[in-house]
Design a protein around this motif. Structure first.
Motif, PDB file in Angstrom:
ATOM      1  N   VAL A   1      14.606   3.892   1.976  1.00 33.47           N
ATOM      2  CA  VAL A   1      13.607   4.202   3.001  1.00 33.47           C
ATOM      3  C   VAL A   1      13.147   2.905   3.634  1.00 33.47           C
ATOM      4  O   VAL A   1      13.502   1.804   3.202  1.00 33.47           O
ATOM      5  CB  VAL A   1      12.396   4.949   2.396  1.00 33.47           C
ATOM      6  CG1 VAL A   1      12.801   6.326   1.897  1.00 33.47           C
ATOM      7  CG2 VAL A   1      11.741   4.142   1.279  1.00 33.47           C
ATOM      8  N   SER A   2      12.336   3.037   4.648  1.00 35.00           N
ATOM      9  CA  SER A   2      11.720   1.883   5.294  1.00 35.00           C
ATOM     10  C   SER A   2      10.267   2.221   5.583  1.00 35.00           C
ATOM     11  O   SER A   2       9.957   3.315   6.063  1.00 35.00           O
ATOM     12  CB  SER A   2      12.463   1.552   6.595  1.00 35.00           C
ATOM     13  OG  SER A   2      11.919   0.408   7.212  1.00 35.00           O
ATOM     14  N   ASN A   3       9.381   1.286   5.230  1.00 36.75           N
ATOM     15  CA  ASN A   3       7.951   1.422   5.544  1.00 36.75           C
ATOM     16  C   ASN A   3       7.284   2.600   4.836  1.00 36.75           C
ATOM     17  O   ASN A   3       6.413   3.259   5.413  1.00 36.75           O
ATOM     18  CB  ASN A   3       7.752   1.555   7.063  1.00 36.75           C
ATOM     19  CG  ASN A   3       8.465   0.464   7.840  1.00 36.75           C
ATOM     20  OD1 ASN A   3       8.180  -0.715   7.658  1.00 36.75           O
ATOM     21  ND2 ASN A   3       9.410   0.850   8.684  1.00 36.75           N
ATOM     22  N   GLN A   4       7.676   2.881   3.605  1.00 36.89           N
ATOM     23  CA  GLN A   4       7.066   3.993   2.874  1.00 36.89           C
ATOM     24  C   GLN A   4       6.251   3.501   1.687  1.00 36.89           C
ATOM     25  O   GLN A   4       6.547   2.466   1.081  1.00 36.89           O
ATOM     26  CB  GLN A   4       8.133   4.984   2.413  1.00 36.89           C
ATOM     27  CG  GLN A   4       8.802   5.705   3.580  1.00 36.89           C
ATOM     28  CD  GLN A   4       9.408   7.031   3.191  1.00 36.89           C
ATOM     29  OE1 GLN A   4       9.148   7.563   2.125  1.00 36.89           O
ATOM     30  NE2 GLN A   4      10.225   7.584   4.066  1.00 36.89           N
ATOM     31  N   ASN A   5       5.212   4.281   1.360  1.00 36.79           N
ATOM     32  CA  ASN A   5       4.359   3.919   0.240  1.00 36.79           C
ATOM     33  C   ASN A   5       4.848   4.606  -1.038  1.00 36.79           C
ATOM     34  O   ASN A   5       5.757   5.454  -0.991  1.00 36.79           O
ATOM     35  CB  ASN A   5       2.889   4.251   0.556  1.00 36.79           C
ATOM     36  CG  ASN A   5       2.633   5.740   0.708  1.00 36.79           C
ATOM     37  OD1 ASN A   5       3.207   6.578   0.004  1.00 36.79           O
ATOM     38  ND2 ASN A   5       1.742   6.094   1.632  1.00 36.79           N
ATOM     39  N   PRO A   6       4.289   4.264  -2.193  1.00 35.19           N
ATOM     40  CA  PRO A   6       4.797   4.811  -3.451  1.00 35.19           C
ATOM     41  C   PRO A   6       4.795   6.328  -3.539  1.00 35.19           C
ATOM     42  O   PRO A   6       5.760   6.922  -4.049  1.00 35.19           O
ATOM     43  CB  PRO A   6       3.857   4.189  -4.497  1.00 35.19           C
ATOM     44  CG  PRO A   6       3.483   2.875  -3.907  1.00 35.19           C
ATOM     45  CD  PRO A   6       3.333   3.163  -2.443  1.00 35.19           C
ATOM     46  N   MET A   7       3.739   6.984  -3.071  1.00 36.12           N
ATOM     47  CA  MET A   7       3.691   8.434  -3.187  1.00 36.12           C
ATOM     48  C   MET A   7       4.720   9.113  -2.288  1.00 36.12           C
ATOM     49  O   MET A   7       5.282  10.150  -2.641  1.00 36.12           O
ATOM     50  CB  MET A   7       2.289   8.958  -2.883  1.00 36.12           C
ATOM     51  CG  MET A   7       1.256   8.643  -3.956  1.00 36.12           C
ATOM     52  SD  MET A   7       1.679   9.334  -5.591  1.00 36.12           S
ATOM     53  CE  MET A   7       2.370   7.900  -6.424  1.00 36.12           C
ATOM     54  N   GLN A   8       4.995   8.522  -1.141  1.00 35.23           N
ATOM     55  CA  GLN A   8       6.045   9.070  -0.276  1.00 35.23           C
ATOM     56  C   GLN A   8       7.408   8.959  -0.960  1.00 35.23           C
ATOM     57  O   GLN A   8       8.230   9.874  -0.892  1.00 35.23           O
ATOM     58  CB  GLN A   8       6.041   8.333   1.061  1.00 35.23           C
ATOM     59  CG  GLN A   8       4.824   8.664   1.919  1.00 35.23           C
ATOM     60  CD  GLN A   8       4.668   7.736   3.101  1.00 35.23           C
ATOM     61  OE1 GLN A   8       5.005   6.558   3.059  1.00 35.23           O
ATOM     62  NE2 GLN A   8       4.137   8.270   4.192  1.00 35.23           N
TER      63      GLN A   8
END
Length: 306
Positions: A146-153
């Motif tokens: 992925v790109s630019n995603q946070n841990p929960m995503q």
């Protein structure tokens, strides 16, 4: 060049990758020189996206490289999908269509790593899992990220991906853009750097063996331009120049050495189309900044330690 493995995969790549966003602007001959120079310097992962140059960057890359079947194994091709005009789209239909378009433009049978670009908050992870399964089983994509995603995503996606767990997260990081690092210094503080803006994404990626790829390693803001050599950043440039003279490299090489010094094995994505600049940047591999030098650079960028 030093090598690293992407995530938990067996995919070994040079520790710097070349971002090909601007390659579509080059004549084929110039693009060929850029790619040949990259490979000579140990840069063997080439980062694309379906939107770069409206697909032209992938097309120019393929024409410039002119790979035969044997040569394809010597390079690693990465591309991204999910950004459309005015919205984001992680639907199964769009992911599959985007990959088909990239394969055609890149003139290859498979993509080594496919990343989902900016987060789509309308994501249906079951659909993404179905798309990834189709691409994996058909041999069209080897690994996913992925790109630019946070841990929960990422957690949400991994819940449905099964064995095809995410290998990469591409995130903005430079000496003057360090939110993923700042909060780790300012624990239990009430200042602005203590604000956790990304769910401790760097720690999460380290815990889960997800490779962080640092995009825009020379940029300030999002698209404002480079900070290296920029008079608006006198302190950090003074320190960069001081260390560049000490190690007999360029200030850009020091900026990359600062990222490489972090123990997370972060892979910078360098977007230069200038052959000499890329050659100079790769000299960062000959440098191991001391702990004191790393902190001096961090503070020179305007960061205060607690």
């Amino acid at each position: 060049m030093r090598k690293l493995k992407l995530g938990k995969s067996d995919l070994e790549v040079g520790a710097i990758s070349l971002g090909c966003m601007r390659m579509g602007e080059l004549p084929i001959r110039d693009a060929s020189e850029v790619l040949a120079n990259a490979l000579e310097n140990g840069v063997d992962l080439f980062d694309h996206a379906d939107i770069y140059g409206k697909g032209e960057s992938e097309s120019v890359f393929a024409q410039a490289l002119n790979l035969n079947e044997d040569g394809r194994e010597s390079i690693k091709i990465q591309t991204k999908c999910g950004i459309r005009k005015g919205f984001f789209d992680f639907s199964k239909e769009h992911i599959l269509a985007s990959v088909e378009g990239s394969l055609k433009r890149l003139n290859t049978d498979y993509i080594d790593s496919l990343l989902l670009h900016r987060p789509d908050v309308l994501i249906e992870p079951e659909e993404v899992a179905e798309a990834f399964a189709v691409l994996k089983e058909s041999g069209k994509v080897r690994f996913f990220g992925v790109s630019n995603q946070n841990p929960m995503q990422m957690e949400l996606l991994n819940k449905y991906l099964g064995d095809e767990h995410l290998m990469i997260n591409q995130l903005q990081l430079s000496l003057v853009h360090t939110p993923m690092i700042d909060a780790g210094f300012n624990v239990n503080m009430q200042n602005d750097p203590s604000i956790n803006r990304d769910g401790h994404v760097l720690d999460y990626c380290r815990l889960n063996d997800i490779t962080v790829q640092a995009w825009s390693p020379f940029q300030h803001g999002m698209i404002e331009g480079p900070f290296v050599g920029n008079d608006s950043f006198p302190e950090v440039n003074k320190k960069l120049q001081e260390l560049a003279e000490k190690y007999e490299v360029t200030d850009s090489a020091i900026a990359i050495a600062w990222i490489l010094r972090h123990p997370a094995n972060i892979q910078p994505v360098v977007g230069t189309m200038n052959t000499q600049r890329l050659t100079d940047i790769t000299k960062a591999f000959d440098i191991t900044l001391s702990r004191q030098e790393w902190y001096e650079l961090y503070r020179s960028a305007g960061n205060n330690l607690p």
